[in-house]
Design a protein around this motif. Structure first.
Motif, PDB file in Angstrom:
ATOM      1  N   ASN A   1       1.088  -1.194   0.195  1.00 26.94           N
ATOM      2  CA  ASN A   1      -0.030  -0.192  -0.053  1.00 26.94           C
ATOM      3  C   ASN A   1       1.298   1.301  -0.529  1.00 26.94           C
ATOM      4  N   HIS A   2       1.852   1.561  -1.117  1.00 23.57           N
ATOM      5  CA  HIS A   2       2.715   2.534  -1.520  1.00 23.57           C
ATOM      6  C   HIS A   2       2.516   3.427  -2.485  1.00 23.57           C
ATOM      7  N   PHE A   3       3.847   4.263  -2.626  1.00 26.25           N
ATOM      8  CA  PHE A   3       4.041   4.263  -3.923  1.00 26.25           C
ATOM      9  C   PHE A   3       5.324   3.657  -4.514  1.00 26.25           C
ATOM     10  N   PHE A   4       5.915   3.472  -3.527  1.00 24.34           N
ATOM     11  CA  PHE A   4       6.875   3.276  -3.485  1.00 24.34           C
ATOM     12  C   PHE A   4       8.207   2.138  -2.547  1.00 24.34           C
ATOM     13  N   CYS A   5       8.722   1.559  -2.992  1.00 24.51           N
ATOM     14  CA  CYS A   5       8.442   0.026  -1.602  1.00 24.51           C
ATOM     15  C   CYS A   5      10.009   1.198  -0.126  1.00 24.51           C
ATOM     16  N   GLU A   6       8.215   1.330   0.790  1.00 23.93           N
ATOM     17  CA  GLU A   6       9.549   1.666   1.898  1.00 23.93           C
ATOM     18  C   GLU A   6       9.407   0.863   2.829  1.00 23.93           C
ATOM     19  N   GLU A   7      10.016   0.996   3.616  1.00 24.71           N
ATOM     20  CA  GLU A   7      10.109  -0.321   4.734  1.00 24.71           C
ATOM     21  C   GLU A   7       8.713  -0.296   5.727  1.00 24.71           C
ATOM     22  N   PRO A   8       7.973   0.381   5.932  1.00 27.01           N
ATOM     23  CA  PRO A   8       7.045   0.093   7.294  1.00 27.01           C
ATOM     24  C   PRO A   8       6.019  -0.349   6.410  1.00 27.01           C
ATOM     25  N   ALA A   9       5.842   0.241   4.854  1.00 26.67           N
ATOM     26  CA  ALA A   9       4.835  -0.856   4.384  1.00 26.67           C
ATOM     27  C   ALA A   9       5.234  -2.178   3.715  1.00 26.67           C
ATOM     28  N   VAL A  10       6.730  -2.019   3.212  1.00 28.21           N
ATOM     29  CA  VAL A  10       7.233  -4.115   3.288  1.00 28.21           C
ATOM     30  C   VAL A  10       6.625  -4.544   4.435  1.00 28.21           C
ATOM     31  N   LEU A  11       7.483  -4.275   5.173  1.00 22.87           N
ATOM     32  CA  LEU A  11       7.266  -5.319   6.923  1.00 22.87           C
ATOM     33  C   LEU A  11       5.893  -5.641   6.904  1.00 22.87           C
ATOM     34  N   GLN A  12       4.713  -4.511   6.346  1.00 20.07           N
ATOM     35  CA  GLN A  12       3.222  -5.273   6.403  1.00 20.07           C
ATOM     36  C   GLN A  12       2.682  -6.295   5.273  1.00 20.07           C
ATOM     37  N   LEU A  13       3.893  -6.782   4.710  1.00 22.73           N
ATOM     38  CA  LEU A  13       3.598  -8.417   4.224  1.00 22.73           C
ATOM     39  C   LEU A  13       4.320  -9.275   4.507  1.00 22.73           C
ATOM     40  N   ALA A  14       5.352  -9.299   5.816  1.00 27.95           N
ATOM     41  CA  ALA A  14       6.100 -10.448   6.255  1.00 27.95           C
ATOM     42  C   ALA A  14       4.816 -11.290   6.955  1.00 27.95           C
ATOM     43  N   CYS A  15       5.734 -12.560   6.945  1.00 27.06           N
ATOM     44  CA  CYS A  15       4.327 -13.946   7.059  1.00 27.06           C
ATOM     45  C   CYS A  15       5.264 -13.719   8.494  1.00 27.06           C
ATOM     46  N   MET A  16       6.076 -13.499   8.906  1.00 28.08           N
ATOM     47  CA  MET A  16       5.875 -13.894  10.102  1.00 28.08           C
ATOM     48  C   MET A  16       6.456 -12.300  11.137  1.00 28.08           C
ATOM     49  N   ASP A  17       6.384 -12.332  12.479  1.00 28.90           N
ATOM     50  CA  ASP A  17       6.519 -11.202  13.777  1.00 28.90           C
ATOM     51  C   ASP A  17       7.405 -10.384  13.475  1.00 28.90           C
ATOM     52  N   THR A  18       7.714  -9.151  12.617  1.00 25.11           N
ATOM     53  CA  THR A  18       8.442  -8.483  12.937  1.00 25.11           C
ATOM     54  C   THR A  18       9.122  -8.098  13.964  1.00 25.11           C
ATOM     55  N   TYR A  19       8.834  -8.187  15.284  1.00 28.56           N
ATOM     56  CA  TYR A  19       9.285  -7.256  16.083  1.00 28.56           C
ATOM     57  C   TYR A  19       9.944  -6.626  16.259  1.00 28.56           C
ATOM     58  N   ILE A  20      11.470  -7.552  15.775  1.00 27.11           N
ATOM     59  CA  ILE A  20      12.887  -7.748  16.186  1.00 27.11           C
ATOM     60  C   ILE A  20      13.096  -6.839  14.877  1.00 27.11           C
ATOM     61  N   VAL A  21      12.716  -6.504  13.314  1.00 26.60           N
ATOM     62  CA  VAL A  21      13.038  -5.496  12.486  1.00 26.60           C
ATOM     63  C   VAL A  21      12.322  -3.670  12.960  1.00 26.60           C
ATOM     64  N   LYS A  22      11.345  -4.039  14.318  1.00 27.27           N
ATOM     65  CA  LYS A  22      10.464  -2.793  14.119  1.00 27.27           C
ATOM     66  C   LYS A  22      11.069  -2.544  15.219  1.00 27.27           C
ATOM     67  N   VAL A  23      12.163  -3.214  16.375  1.00 25.40           N
ATOM     68  CA  VAL A  23      12.947  -2.558  17.667  1.00 25.40           C
ATOM     69  C   VAL A  23      14.124  -2.225  16.775  1.00 25.40           C
TER      70      VAL A  23
END
Length: 309
Positions: A175-197
């Motif tokens: 849901n974006h017009f380019f590949c930005e980190e927060p938007a891409v992380l929304q599609l990860a198939c597992m918990d992204t807590y580590i990368v969010k930290v």
């Protein structure tokens, strides 16, 4: 390692702003005008800084770096969006998406550091004017700018490596017009807590620390300027800082909204709209801000125009 037991996504679909054909054509025209204005304005600033000896100072050296960053960020994001708007095909491969993510992060982080250096330059010029030629000599400025570029690219590389190793198994619509980190992380198939930290930690280093440094620098600048007896001196000092403060406000007010808040799907649209300002509007406005409020730049432009004519 995390992706071994998942069906990998080989491409993403960038949803952009709208699927309405007429609105897409309007956006195509507007974004084409924006990229032309951005490239022309920033190229002109770089050219003037390069050819005019009066602009061979630390302040304009950093302005040139900022203009180059704005051009680079625009080249990375906008042409792809124009192609998608013109063709109606919004597909981007996984590798290209990760490359774009890395480069945009690198530019954004480097710009944060450069803006902090520009504040330091103003601090030394106003608060320690006698030591300015020694502290801000060009060799030192090049070294500091180089450290900013290296710091931005290394931090972005670390974050990109972590992101690449997350499993992406569908859905594949960003849901974006380019590949930005927060938007891409929304599609990860597992918990992204580590990368969010990690994002938060890097955001503190890359956004909060430079911003705090800028604020402290301007507190000292304001203290010195307000103690000046000459009204003309105060006006000149504030004038040299006004352009930088305007750019800082535009940049931090939008990029901070994206990276300094908890990530969730319900703020995705707001983040996308906010990113328009630092991806499209700010790079276009920066040359205008510097040229309209800066006598040296206007003088260099008049001199260059005289030579051309």
């Amino acid at each position: 390692m995390w992706r071994q037991n998942w069906t990998s996504v080989n491409e993403f679909i960038l949803l952009g702003f709208t699927t309405h054909p007429i609105l897409q054509q309007v956006l195509l025209v507007l974004c084409s005008a924006v990229i032309l204005a951005t490239m022309f304005g920033n190229s002109l600033i770089i050219y003037l800084v390069w050819v005019d000896s009066r602009l061979h100072t630390a302040m304009y050296f950093f302005i040139g770096n900022l203009s180059f960053l704005d051009m680079l960020f625009t080249i990375i994001t906008v042409p792809q969006m124009l192609v998608h708007l013109a063709s109606g095909i919004n597909i981007i491969t996984f590798s290209r998406c990760m490359a774009q993510l890395n480069l945009t992060l690198s530019c954004g982080m480097t710009e944060c550091f450069i803006l902090a250096l520009m504040a330091y330059d103003r601090y030394v010029a106003i608060c320690q004017p006698l030591r300015y030629p020694t502290i801000m000599r060009m060799q030192v400025c090049i070294q500091m700018a180089g450290a900013c570029w290296l710091g931005g690219f290394f931090n972005a590389a670390a974050l990109t490596v972590v992101t690449i190793n997350f499993p992406f198994c569908g859905p594949n619509q960003i849901n974006h017009f380019f590949c930005e980190e927060p938007a891409v992380l929304q599609l990860a198939c597992m918990d992204t807590y580590i990368v969010k930290v990690l994002i938060f930690a890097l955001s503190v280093i890359v956004l909060i620390f430079p911003f705090t440094f800028i604020v402290i620098s301007y507190i000292h600048i304001a203290r010195v300027v307000l103690s000046m007896h000459s009204a003309r001196g105060r006006q000149q000092a504030f004038s040299t800082c006004a352009t930088h403060l305007t750019v800082v406000t535009l940049f931090y007010s939008t990029i901070g909204f994206t990276y300094l808040q908890p990530q969730s799907s319900h703020v995705a649209d707001q983040e996308k709209r906010a990113s328009v300002f630092y991806a499209l509007v700010s790079p276009m406005l920066n040359p205008i801000i510097y040229s309209l409020r800066n006598k040296d730049v206007k003088g260099a432009l008049a001199k260059a125009m005289g030579k051309v004519s």
